[in-house]
Design an enzyme around this catalytic site. Sequence first.
Site, PDB file in Angstrom:
ATOM      1  N   PRO A   1       0.834  -1.208   0.000  1.00 27.29           N
ATOM      2  CA  PRO A   1       0.000   0.000   0.000  1.00 27.29           C
ATOM      3  C   PRO A   1       0.869   1.259   0.000  1.00 27.29           C
ATOM      4  O   PRO A   1       1.997   1.237   0.515  1.00 27.29           O
ATOM      5  CB  PRO A   1      -0.785  -0.112   1.315  1.00 27.29           C
ATOM      6  CG  PRO A   1      -0.697  -1.552   1.709  1.00 27.29           C
ATOM      7  CD  PRO A   1       0.617  -2.052   1.175  1.00 27.29           C
ATOM      8  N   ASP A   2       0.325   2.336  -0.565  1.00 32.26           N
ATOM      9  CA  ASP A   2       1.085   3.591  -0.518  1.00 32.26           C
ATOM     10  C   ASP A   2       0.949   4.215   0.868  1.00 32.26           C
ATOM     11  O   ASP A   2       0.502   3.556   1.821  1.00 32.26           O
ATOM     12  CB  ASP A   2       0.661   4.538  -1.658  1.00 32.26           C
ATOM     13  CG  ASP A   2      -0.744   5.086  -1.497  1.00 32.26           C
ATOM     14  OD1 ASP A   2      -1.377   4.866  -0.445  1.00 32.26           O
ATOM     15  OD2 ASP A   2      -1.234   5.743  -2.436  1.00 32.26           O
ATOM     16  N   PHE A   3       1.358   5.460   1.007  1.00 35.96           N
ATOM     17  CA  PHE A   3       1.364   6.099   2.329  1.00 35.96           C
ATOM     18  C   PHE A   3       0.109   6.935   2.576  1.00 35.96           C
ATOM     19  O   PHE A   3      -0.504   6.857   3.634  1.00 35.96           O
ATOM     20  CB  PHE A   3       2.605   7.001   2.468  1.00 35.96           C
ATOM     21  CG  PHE A   3       3.885   6.227   2.377  1.00 35.96           C
ATOM     22  CD1 PHE A   3       4.438   5.656   3.509  1.00 35.96           C
ATOM     23  CD2 PHE A   3       4.516   6.038   1.153  1.00 35.96           C
ATOM     24  CE1 PHE A   3       5.599   4.906   3.434  1.00 35.96           C
ATOM     25  CE2 PHE A   3       5.678   5.297   1.056  1.00 35.96           C
ATOM     26  CZ  PHE A   3       6.223   4.728   2.195  1.00 35.96           C
ATOM     27  N   ARG A   4      -0.269   7.747   1.590  1.00 35.53           N
ATOM     28  CA  ARG A   4      -1.236   8.816   1.864  1.00 35.53           C
ATOM     29  C   ARG A   4      -2.607   8.647   1.214  1.00 35.53           C
ATOM     30  O   ARG A   4      -3.452   9.525   1.391  1.00 35.53           O
ATOM     31  CB  ARG A   4      -0.630  10.172   1.460  1.00 35.53           C
ATOM     32  CG  ARG A   4       0.595  10.514   2.266  1.00 35.53           C
ATOM     33  CD  ARG A   4       1.242  11.831   1.919  1.00 35.53           C
ATOM     34  NE  ARG A   4       2.407  12.038   2.773  1.00 35.53           N
ATOM     35  CZ  ARG A   4       3.608  11.500   2.553  1.00 35.53           C
ATOM     36  NH1 ARG A   4       3.822  10.748   1.487  1.00 35.53           N
ATOM     37  NH2 ARG A   4       4.600  11.712   3.412  1.00 35.53           N
TER      38      ARG A   4
ATOM     39  N   ASN B   1      10.910   5.042  -3.815  1.00 32.84           N
ATOM     40  CA  ASN B   1      10.561   3.733  -3.265  1.00 32.84           C
ATOM     41  C   ASN B   1      11.795   3.009  -2.749  1.00 32.84           C
ATOM     42  O   ASN B   1      12.903   3.189  -3.263  1.00 32.84           O
ATOM     43  CB  ASN B   1       9.844   2.891  -4.319  1.00 32.84           C
ATOM     44  CG  ASN B   1       8.542   3.535  -4.755  1.00 32.84           C
ATOM     45  OD1 ASN B   1       8.048   4.420  -4.064  1.00 32.84           O
ATOM     46  ND2 ASN B   1       7.991   3.103  -5.868  1.00 32.84           N
TER      47      ASN B   1
ATOM     48  N   HIS C   1      15.399   7.445  -1.310  1.00 32.11           N
ATOM     49  CA  HIS C   1      15.100   7.167   0.098  1.00 32.11           C
ATOM     50  C   HIS C   1      15.714   5.849   0.581  1.00 32.11           C
ATOM     51  O   HIS C   1      15.247   5.258   1.547  1.00 32.11           O
ATOM     52  CB  HIS C   1      13.581   7.171   0.324  1.00 32.11           C
ATOM     53  CG  HIS C   1      12.959   8.524   0.132  1.00 32.11           C
ATOM     54  ND1 HIS C   1      11.604   8.738   0.061  1.00 32.11           N
ATOM     55  CD2 HIS C   1      13.518   9.751  -0.005  1.00 32.11           C
ATOM     56  CE1 HIS C   1      11.358  10.036  -0.117  1.00 32.11           C
ATOM     57  NE2 HIS C   1      12.508  10.664  -0.173  1.00 32.11           N
TER      58      HIS C   1
ATOM     59  N   ASP D   1      11.729  -0.423  -2.326  1.00 32.83           N
ATOM     60  CA  ASP D   1      11.439  -1.852  -2.508  1.00 32.83           C
ATOM     61  C   ASP D   1      12.361  -2.550  -3.496  1.00 32.83           C
ATOM     62  O   ASP D   1      12.264  -3.765  -3.705  1.00 32.83           O
ATOM     63  CB  ASP D   1       9.971  -2.045  -2.935  1.00 32.83           C
ATOM     64  CG  ASP D   1       9.589  -1.200  -4.167  1.00 32.83           C
ATOM     65  OD1 ASP D   1      10.472  -0.933  -5.010  1.00 32.83           O
ATOM     66  OD2 ASP D   1       8.403  -0.827  -4.279  1.00 32.83           O
TER      67      ASP D   1
HETATM   68  P1  OAD Z   1       2.144   8.761  -1.312  1.00 30.83           P
HETATM   69  O1  OAD Z   1       1.373   7.706  -0.611  1.00 30.83           O
HETATM   70  O2  OAD Z   1       2.300  10.065  -0.651  1.00 30.83           O
HETATM   71  O3  OAD Z   1       1.502   9.026  -2.755  1.00 30.83           O
HETATM   72  C1  OAD Z   1       1.196   7.957  -3.603  1.00 30.83           C
HETATM   73  C2  OAD Z   1       0.463   8.518  -4.808  1.00 30.83           C
HETATM   74  O4  OAD Z   1       0.243   7.467  -5.720  1.00 30.83           O
HETATM   75  C3  OAD Z   1      -0.909   9.114  -4.467  1.00 30.83           C
HETATM   76  O5  OAD Z   1      -1.072  10.323  -5.182  1.00 30.83           O
HETATM   77  C4  OAD Z   1      -1.891   8.045  -4.959  1.00 30.83           C
HETATM   78  O6  OAD Z   1      -3.112   8.608  -5.423  1.00 30.83           O
HETATM   79  C5  OAD Z   1      -1.120   7.445  -6.100  1.00 30.83           C
HETATM   80  N1  OAD Z   1      -1.421   6.032  -6.378  1.00 30.83           N
HETATM   81  C6  OAD Z   1      -1.601   5.011  -5.521  1.00 30.83           C
HETATM   82  N2  OAD Z   1      -1.769   3.847  -6.161  1.00 30.83           N
HETATM   83  C7  OAD Z   1      -1.711   4.150  -7.481  1.00 30.83           C
HETATM   84  C8  OAD Z   1      -1.807   3.384  -8.682  1.00 30.83           C
HETATM   85  N3  OAD Z   1      -1.967   2.074  -8.668  1.00 30.83           N
HETATM   86  N4  OAD Z   1      -1.706   4.038  -9.852  1.00 30.83           N
HETATM   87  C9  OAD Z   1      -1.527   5.396  -9.894  1.00 30.83           C
HETATM   88  N5  OAD Z   1      -1.413   6.156  -8.799  1.00 30.83           N
HETATM   89  C10 OAD Z   1      -1.494   5.553  -7.614  1.00 30.83           C
HETATM   90  O7  OAD Z   1       3.570   8.115  -1.672  1.00 30.83           O
HETATM   91  P2  OAD Z   1       4.909   8.884  -2.121  1.00 30.83           P
HETATM   92  O8  OAD Z   1       4.588  10.103  -2.885  1.00 30.83           O
HETATM   93  O9  OAD Z   1       5.771   7.856  -2.729  1.00 30.83           O
HETATM   94  O10 OAD Z   1       9.121   8.528   2.670  1.00 30.83           O
HETATM   95  O11 OAD Z   1       5.477   9.290  -0.704  1.00 30.83           O
HETATM   96  C11 OAD Z   1       6.722   9.938  -0.624  1.00 30.83           C
HETATM   97  C12 OAD Z   1       7.427   9.552   0.640  1.00 30.83           C
HETATM   98  O12 OAD Z   1       6.557   9.757   1.759  1.00 30.83           O
HETATM   99  C13 OAD Z   1       7.781   8.080   0.750  1.00 30.83           C
HETATM  100  O13 OAD Z   1       8.973   7.759   0.064  1.00 30.83           O
HETATM  101  C14 OAD Z   1       7.914   7.882   2.214  1.00 30.83           C
HETATM  102  C15 OAD Z   1       6.675   8.618   2.658  1.00 30.83           C
HETATM  103  O14 OAD Z   1       6.652   9.050   3.967  1.00 30.83           O
HETATM  104  C16 OAD Z   1       9.712   8.157   3.809  1.00 30.83           C
HETATM  105  O15 OAD Z   1       9.236   7.320   4.542  1.00 30.83           O
HETATM  106  C17 OAD Z   1      10.968   8.861   4.112  1.00 30.83           C
END
Ligand code: OAD
Length: 266
Positions: free
Chosen positions: A40-43, A114, A133, A116
């Site tokens: 899963p993503d973060f936000r 990422n 990162h 991973d």
């Molecule tokens: P976020 O979770 O902040 O953003 C992920 C983005 O991807 C969001 O805009 C979602 O809408 C989009 N998304 C999710 N699944 C998708 C899919 N299948 N296709 C297209 N879009 C999708 O993640 P990051 O921007 O990577 O850092 O977060 C940046 C940093 O914040 C991470 O590296 C991590 C986190 O805290 C640290 O932990 C230092």
Amino acid sequence: MSSPQPNPTIQSLATRIKTGQITRIVVLTGAGISTSAGIPDFRSPTTGLYDKLAPLNLPYPEALFHISYFSHSPEPFYAIARARHPANLKPTLSHAFLALLAKKNILHFLFTQNVDNLEEKAGIPAEKVLAVHGSWKSQHCWTCKASYPDELMEKAINAGEVPYCLEAGCGGAIKPDVVFFGENLPSAFDEKIHLISEAECMLVLGTSLRVAPCSTIPRQIAAGVPRVLINMEKAGDLGSREDDVLLLGSCDEGGLSVCGCAWVEG
Ligand code: OAD
């Protein structure tokens, strides 16, 4: 895939790629390119990690990855580590798309947020990628910086327990070589940042652009250079320039449609 403003520019960009007018693409990726691999993503609301942390009683969600918090309370990090660990994950279609850009010799450089390591698994050459990162590939004692064996780390992650340093008299918590908030980025970031100004096109995939300094990369692209956002939602200032193209939807589908336009159709 839904696109609120279907933009013919994706076709013209594809033509420019096909005819060799675009040969240097700089890419920035985030957690959204790995969600279809199972992380899963973060936000993202509801599905993102930061929406699921209430049981851990953190002062704020990002504390999980803040070095000042980890240094006295590593337990919450290890409580979620197994779910974030990339062991046994397979690269996604988005990674395959980026590997294809590399194979076609048009991937100028990839900055990924990422950790991973799926870029390497997808076959993208290491010299074309910077994991800004860090990654889970190795780990060290947070206190004395001694390295720590992979097999013991794996055991601790699977058990959800904090691994501690094996050096006599140390006992510090072990931390994967992931860059936490409050830590320095790899020095390679400063060495590679000039590549942004050489881009003939920028692709931004799967990131909310909420974390600096990666969030500043698209803004460093020179005016007149096309920027393409492939993401579920709008992010940063993408969409504010005439040459921007927004493909709002999944990264995998967006990557496929660029490939379709550039190398399959017509
Ligand atoms: P976020 O979770 O902040 O953003 C992920 C983005 O991807 C969001 O805009 C979602 O809408 C989009 N998304 C999710 N699944 C998708 C899919 N299948 N296709 C297209 N879009 C999708 O993640 P990051 O921007 O990577 O850092 O977060 C940046 C940093 O914040 C991470 O590296 C991590 C986190 O805290 C640290 O932990 C230092």
